[in-house]
Design an enzyme around this catalytic site. Structure first.
Site, PDB file in Angstrom:
ATOM      1  N   ASP A 175      -0.241   5.132   0.974  1.00  0.00           N
ATOM      2  CA  ASP A 175      -0.527   6.150   1.995  1.00  0.00           C
ATOM      3  C   ASP A 175      -0.688   5.534   3.371  1.00  0.00           C
ATOM      4  O   ASP A 175      -1.470   4.605   3.567  1.00  0.00           O
ATOM      5  CB  ASP A 175      -1.792   6.916   1.613  1.00  0.00           C
TER       6      ASP A 175
ATOM      7  N   ASP B  71       0.868  -1.164   0.000  1.00  0.00           N
ATOM      8  CA  ASP B  71       0.000   0.000   0.000  1.00  0.00           C
ATOM      9  C   ASP B  71       0.914   1.227   0.000  1.00  0.00           C
ATOM     10  O   ASP B  71       2.130   1.100   0.202  1.00  0.00           O
ATOM     11  CB  ASP B  71      -0.893  -0.029   1.243  1.00  0.00           C
TER      12      ASP B  71
END
Length: 227
Positions: free
Chosen positions: A15, A13
């Protein structure tokens, strides 16, 4: 707590996991709200963490139908663009982990709910793009996290079966997406601690990327590292 397999690929991922961006996003929403003379509740902002932009807007419209969400969102987006251009901090341990995986030759991909334009901006401004031959964004799939689409697409582009992929995530939607894809997630929570419902999923939860790195190191033997 150990890993019970040696990952053939590691999916990241962006953020809140690699880039310390969630606090900046929340600050921009609050600043935009102040500019327009309205208020936003902190618990509402926390509920938006890890969600695709469309889901964030839907949540805002559901919880705050009194607001001009379009105007508020446009102001927030402008403020956030400027923050990204100035440079957002990286999460501790991410460069060391990525360099180690790169040196080992372990395939890597980004799977982020962020739209393509903004994801590219962040990855280039942060310098992280050099570690990732594959980047899948919220613009590239039909169903965002917690649906498995984004992780399945990333694995397909890498040519690695989902069950052989490890996923590093900070948020609940991301963890659920990884599990739905048949992958093994390690969660590194950011602003939002795991709820009892998330903990009950039974996946691995660690305190930092350094802890995740330690779990991975235990799976790669000297023989594999030299392969």
């Amino acid at each position: 707590m150990k890993l019970d397999f040696t990952p053939a690929a590691v999916l990241f991922d962006m953020d809140g996991l690699m880039i310390d961006s969630e606090k900046a996003v929340m600050a921009c929403w609050l600043e935009a709200a102040d500019i327009h003379g309205v208020t936003l509740e902190e618990d509402l902002l926390h509920a938006m963490v890890g969600l695709h932009e469309k889901l964030c807007i839907a949540l805002l419209r559901e919880r705050r139908p009194d607001l001009d969400i379009r105007t508020l969102g446009e102001t927030t987006d402008r403020l956030y663009h400027d923050k990204v251009e100035q440079g957002l901090p990286l999460k501790p341990g991410i460069i060391e982990l990525l360099q180690w995986l790169t040196d080992l030759g372990v395939p890597r991909a980004v799977a982020t709910s962020t739209r393509r334009e903004r994801a590219d901006q962040k990855l280039h401004r942060s310098g992280l793009i050099r570690f990732f031959p594959i980047v899948v964004t919220g613009s590239d799939i039909e169903h965002p996290k917690p649906a498995p689409d984004i992780y399945l697409k990333a694995a397909n582009l890498l040519g690695v079966a989902p069950q052989h992929c490890l996923v590093l995530e900070d948020s609940e939607p991301g963890v659920r997406a990884a599990l739905a894809a048949g992958m093994t997630p390690i969660q590194v929570p950011d602003l939002k601690p795991p709820s009892p419902e998330v903990i009950a999923l039974g996946h691995r939860i660690v305190g930092s990327l350094t802890d995740a790195h330690t779990l991975l190191r235990a799976r790669y033997t000297p023989c594999e590292q030299g392969a």
